[in-house]
Design a protein around this motif. Structure first.
Motif, mmCIF file in Angstrom:
data_model
loop_
_atom_site.group_PDB
_atom_site.id
_atom_site.type_symbol
_atom_site.label_atom_id
_atom_site.label_comp_id
_atom_site.label_asym_id
_atom_site.label_seq_id
_atom_site.Cartn_x
_atom_site.Cartn_y
_atom_site.Cartn_z
ATOM 1 N N ILE A 237 -3.635 33.231 20.973
ATOM 2 C CA ILE A 237 -2.946 33.485 19.710
ATOM 3 C C ILE A 237 -1.985 34.657 19.797
ATOM 4 N N THR A 238 -2.408 35.769 20.381
ATOM 5 C CA THR A 238 -1.559 36.945 20.436
ATOM 6 C C THR A 238 -0.437 36.755 21.442
ATOM 7 N N SER A 239 0.593 37.565 21.330
ATOM 8 C CA SER A 239 1.729 37.459 22.256
ATOM 9 C C SER A 239 1.290 37.744 23.686
ATOM 10 N N TYR A 240 0.344 38.654 23.854
ATOM 11 C CA TYR A 240 -0.137 38.937 25.207
ATOM 12 C C TYR A 240 -0.917 37.763 25.768
ATOM 13 N N GLN A 241 -1.796 37.186 24.982
ATOM 14 C CA GLN A 241 -2.560 36.031 25.450
ATOM 15 C C GLN A 241 -1.635 34.898 25.869
ATOM 16 N N GLN A 242 -0.526 34.739 25.179
ATOM 17 C CA GLN A 242 0.406 33.659 25.488
ATOM 18 C C GLN A 242 1.209 33.920 26.758
ATOM 19 N N GLN A 243 1.114 35.122 27.311
ATOM 20 C CA GLN A 243 1.749 35.421 28.593
ATOM 21 C C GLN A 243 0.882 35.012 29.780
ATOM 22 N N LEU A 244 -0.397 34.737 29.526
ATOM 23 C CA LEU A 244 -1.369 34.589 30.601
ATOM 24 C C LEU A 244 -1.480 33.154 31.092
ATOM 25 N N ASN A 245 -0.358 32.609 31.548
ATOM 26 C CA ASN A 245 -0.342 31.276 32.131
ATOM 27 C C ASN A 245 0.893 31.141 33.008
ATOM 28 N N ILE A 246 0.872 30.185 33.904
ATOM 29 C CA ILE A 246 1.949 30.043 34.887
ATOM 30 C C ILE A 246 3.280 29.708 34.227
ATOM 31 N N ALA A 412 -15.988 26.934 20.719
ATOM 32 C CA ALA A 412 -16.017 28.333 21.136
ATOM 33 C C ALA A 412 -15.125 29.170 20.238
ATOM 34 N N PRO A 413 -15.416 30.457 20.106
ATOM 35 C CA PRO A 413 -14.562 31.331 19.317
ATOM 36 C C PRO A 413 -13.222 31.563 19.995
ATOM 37 N N THR A 414 -12.270 32.032 19.211
ATOM 38 C CA THR A 414 -10.952 32.345 19.729
ATOM 39 C C THR A 414 -11.058 33.399 20.825
ATOM 40 N N VAL A 415 -10.227 33.268 21.844
ATOM 41 C CA VAL A 415 -10.232 34.237 22.931
ATOM 42 C C VAL A 415 -9.819 35.597 22.403
ATOM 43 N N GLY A 416 -10.522 36.605 22.794
ATOM 44 C CA GLY A 416 -10.235 37.955 22.326
ATOM 45 C C GLY A 416 -9.223 38.652 23.212
ATOM 46 N N PRO A 417 -8.960 39.933 22.951
ATOM 47 C CA PRO A 417 -7.986 40.675 23.749
ATOM 48 C C PRO A 417 -8.449 40.780 25.178
ATOM 49 N N THR A 418 -7.546 40.625 26.126
ATOM 50 C CA THR A 418 -7.904 40.695 27.537
ATOM 51 C C THR A 418 -7.406 41.989 28.138
ATOM 52 N N GLN A 419 -8.047 42.387 29.207
ATOM 53 C CA GLN A 419 -7.649 43.595 29.910
ATOM 54 C C GLN A 419 -6.537 43.250 30.905
ATOM 55 N N THR A 420 -5.986 44.265 31.534
ATOM 56 C CA THR A 420 -4.967 44.062 32.546
ATOM 57 C C THR A 420 -5.510 43.167 33.653
ATOM 58 N N PRO A 421 -4.784 42.131 34.059
ATOM 59 C CA PRO A 421 -5.287 41.226 35.086
ATOM 60 C C PRO A 421 -5.706 41.981 36.345
ATOM 61 N N THR A 422 -6.778 41.532 36.936
ATOM 62 C CA THR A 422 -7.402 42.032 38.159
ATOM 63 C C THR A 422 -8.126 43.360 37.974
#
Length: 492
Positions: A237-246, A412-422
């Motif tokens: 949903i968030t703009s950051y979450q939408q960046q997390l794909n190829i 499942a619930p909506t994905v929450g905020p993610t940390q910096t990859p790796t």
């Protein structure tokens, strides 16, 4: 999943054959120290299925010198294993394959490269020492894996961005004059790449760019997620979450001026694993209590190699599921959950590479492929499939995979905020930040998912004192057990 689906997908990719496409294979040499089905030595390499194979890793020092990280493994001196010479000797089996070396990697940090890049004289020294190493052993080129300019333990902060370009210019001048390739491996998500790279000028100074389009989700998220999704999911949903794909990564790099033919899409030959908070709730986005349990092939929590995943599916330890929006599988066994790539998802990625005229595919890394054919589809089935499609030198064969299991009925619930990859999350700060709900500010009682007292259809996902208001699908309510549920199952 019907076998014909993969066949059709790969045939579609083969129609668009380009001799300039690349299949880049990284090799983590430390796998030689593993045991059993995890052990991988130079003799296990098939050089005919990669256009470029990269020996990982060498090291560097602040004065610009280049070092061996494991001289016993790398060299023949003092009864060493002599892996470098044996690696280069594989050229006799595949004369057209390029054999390269890499410096960097996650464990090397950022500070040493930040200091090298900041000085014109040390940049020149480093470039000359890289060239000397290439010439000494007969490598065809150099891959630079600085993780990452202007981030982590950097010595010069934001100045790294321009200094990285200057370092690449110095390297390119020296290497190109001697017929050597220069490539880089990079952070890919906009939020991170925008900090590290002047993309147009970086691209000008390298032969191609290995996009690390993996580790986009992992146990640091607190909810299950796919390692390398092709597209955004319905819960992003968030703009950051939408960046997390190829797809989002490719669109960003192209918009910033990177040439299509220099972008090499990274494909992981491993999965990031999770321990489910509730084993009956195993959708993408389900709450997790932490990293998955270490497997038998690679003893690392939160990480499973592809050969162990396919072995577990074959033997009924895991059940395979398919996430159709993101075009990726995941597997579940008890409270263990892993998001990974297999023949079907890689077929979609190969088509994406072809349809968008990109430079090719990169695999991290060959020692976690099914190199011993323990799953029954031949040795290196995923890399071979990709090579056949992108290079077109041999007939495409139909891979054999396990049909997907019916998906669970819980939501499942909506994905929450993610940390910096790796990067695994660090200890949360002690200060508390709140978001405003219709009933007033919501104060996080801790990290995790919490009921919204003002709305049964929504909940708060708390991390580090920040409350993210998120919503269940229409018609569902949030169940305090950690997932969205039917109203008939939970009376709000």
């Amino acid at each position: 999943m019907k076998f014909t689906l993969i066949c059709c997908l790969l045939l579609h990719a083969a129609v668009l054959i380009s001799a300039q496409k690349k299949v880049v294979c990284f090799w983590g040499t430390w796998a030689a120290y593993r045991a059993g089905n995890g052990k991988f030595e130079v003799t296990n390499i098939d050089p005919t299925i990669c256009t470029h194979i990269i020996y990982s890793f060498m090291g560097a020092k602040e004065d610009g010198s280049v070092t061996y990280l494991d001289s016993f493994m790398d060299l023949s001196d003092n009864w060493g294993k002599g892996y470098i010479d044996k690696f280069i000797a594989l050229r006799s089996q595949s004369p057209n394959t390029k054999f390269m070396m890499s410096i960097g990697g996650w464990n090397a940090g950022s500070a040493v490269y930040s200091k090298i890049a900041a000085s014109a004289s040390i940049r020149d020294t480093f470039a000359q020492n890289v060239l000397n190493m290439l010439n000494k052993h007969g490598f065809d080129g150099f891959d630079f894996d600085w993780e990452y300019p202007a981030q982590r333990d950097t010595a010069y902060g934001s100045a790294d961005k321009a200094n990285f370009v200057a370092l690449l210019q110095t390297l390119k001048t020296k290497l190109a004059a001697n017929g050597k390739l220069l490539t880089i491996a990079v952070a890919v998500v906009q939020a991170s790449a925008s900090l590290s790279y002047d993309i147009p000028n970086v691209a000008k100074n390298v032969d191609f760019i290995n996009l690390m389009t993996y580790d986009l989700h992992g146990s640091w998220d607190g909810v299950t997620g796919i390692n390398a999704p092709l597209y955004a999911g319905p819960r992003d949903i968030t703009s950051y979450q939408q960046q997390l794909n190829i797809d989002a990564v490719i669109k960003y790099w192209l918009a910033q001026g990177a040439p299509k033919d220099k972008l090499i899409v990274g494909i992981p030959l491993y999965g990031n694993s999770f321990t489910l908070s509730n084993s009956s709730n195993y959708f993408v986005g389900a709450p997790s209590s932490g990293a998955g349990t270490a497997g038998k092939f690679v003893a690392q929590d939160g990480f499973l190699p592809y050969n162990e995943i396919c072995y577990n599916i074959k033997n009924g330890v895991f059940a395979r599921y398919w996430e159709n929006t993101q075009k990726v599988p995941y597997a579940v066994g008890g409270n263990q959950w892993v998001g990974y790539d297999d023949a079907e998802s890689i077929a979609y990625k190969v088509n994406y590479i072809q349809d968008n005229n990109l430079g090719g595919a990169m695999f991290w890394s060959i020692e976690t492929e099914d190199f011993n054919n323990i799953c029954g589809n031949g040795k290196f089935p995923l890399i071979k499939m990709t090579y056949q499609a992108l290079i077109g030198n041999t007939t495409i064969t139909t891979p054999t995979t396990v049909p997907p299991t019916v998906a669970p009925t819980t939501v499942a619930p909506t994905v929450g905020p993610t940390q910096t990859p790796t990067v695994a999350p660090t200890v949360a700060p002690t200060t508390t930040t709140t978001t405003v709900s219709p009933a007033g500010p919501f104060v996080c009682p801790g990290n995790g998912l919490f009921k919204n007292p003002a709305d049964c259809n929504s909940f708060y996902n708390c991390w580090g004192g920040v409350a993210w208001l998120q919503y269940c699908q229409v018609g569902f309510v949030y169940n305090p057990n950690g997932y969205c549920d039917y109203p008939s199952n939970y009376k709000c």
